[in-house]
Design an enzyme around this catalytic site. Structure first.
Site, short mmCIF file in Angstrom:
data_model
loop_
_atom_site.label_atom_id
_atom_site.label_comp_id
_atom_site.label_asym_id
_atom_site.label_seq_id
_atom_site.Cartn_x
_atom_site.Cartn_y
_atom_site.Cartn_z
N HIS A 55 5.46 21.03 85.12
CA HIS A 55 4.50 22.14 85.16
C HIS A 55 3.34 21.85 84.20
O HIS A 55 3.40 20.90 83.42
CB HIS A 55 5.18 23.48 84.79
CG HIS A 55 5.75 23.53 83.42
ND1 HIS A 55 7.10 23.55 83.16
CD2 HIS A 55 5.15 23.57 82.21
CE1 HIS A 55 7.31 23.59 81.87
NE2 HIS A 55 6.15 23.60 81.25
P1 TYD Z 1 11.19 26.29 82.23
O1 TYD Z 1 9.98 26.45 81.41
O2 TYD Z 1 11.03 26.26 83.72
O3 TYD Z 1 11.99 24.98 81.77
P2 TYD Z 1 11.59 23.43 81.87
O4 TYD Z 1 10.13 23.37 82.12
O5 TYD Z 1 12.00 22.86 80.57
O6 TYD Z 1 12.38 22.82 82.97
O7 TYD Z 1 12.21 27.44 81.82
C1 TYD Z 1 13.52 27.52 82.35
C2 TYD Z 1 13.91 28.98 82.42
O8 TYD Z 1 13.89 29.57 81.11
C3 TYD Z 1 12.97 29.80 83.28
O9 TYD Z 1 13.76 30.73 83.99
C4 TYD Z 1 12.10 30.54 82.30
C5 TYD Z 1 13.00 30.68 81.07
N1 TYD Z 1 12.27 30.68 79.80
C6 TYD Z 1 12.14 31.85 79.08
O10 TYD Z 1 12.62 32.93 79.49
N2 TYD Z 1 11.47 31.82 77.90
C7 TYD Z 1 10.94 30.68 77.39
O11 TYD Z 1 10.35 30.69 76.29
C8 TYD Z 1 11.07 29.46 78.15
C9 TYD Z 1 10.49 28.18 77.67
C10 TYD Z 1 11.74 29.51 79.37
#
Ligand code: TYD
Length: 138
Positions: A55
């Protein structure tokens, strides 16, 4: 974010105080980083072969640290790409807004510590690469 470049992302050295009982690294928001830290999260228990990230952020700035083990970070600004290997807890990768990133090649037991400028807001994410390219090329 339209003009953000991977060349604005850099690995920065953090403090390290060493004694015979081990090391400590201290990161104090605006004193050591170009942003104040409003949120911390960490990735761990990452199965072999998995990738995270995938992302871009519109506004938030973050520092990514391999607190344990190692992993690779792909940085992509829509024109240029580079892969940064993180494998030391006393160095952090500063990722500016508007950069597509993917994290992969996690070693067994790796811990990816992320210090972030803002609270969590889903509206700050661009999660589809084609959408990202559309914004960059608009
Ligand atoms: P995501 O940012 O998609 O993880 P990555 O990019 O590392 O694969 O986040 C995974 C899940 O966690 C998603 O459902 C959103 C949640 N999340 C939060 O609720 N708060 C946060 O601060 C972060 C970073 C993620």
């Amino acid at each position: 974010m339209k003009n953000s470049s991977i060349f604005d992302c850099c690995v920065i050295p953090l403090s390290k105080i060493h004694n015979r009982a081990g090391n400590i690294t201290i990161v104090e928001g605006i004193k050591n980083l170009p942003f104040d830290v409003n949120r911390v999260y960490y990735l761990y228990d990452i199965p072999g072969g998995e990738a995270r990230g995938g992302h871009a952020h519109k506004a938030l700035i973050q520092l990514i640290v391999a607190a344990s083990g190692s992993f690779d970070v792909l940085l992509d600004d829509g024109t240029n790409k580079k892969i940064v290997k993180l494998n030391r807890p006393d160095y952090g990768l500063l990722v500016v807004p508007g950069i597509w990133r993917e994290l992969f090649e996690f070693s067994s037991g790796a811990i990816c510590l992320v210090l972030v400028s803002t609270k969590y807001e889903e509206s700050d994410y661009i999660r589809i690469y084609d959408d990202y390219l559309n914004v960059k090329n608009a």
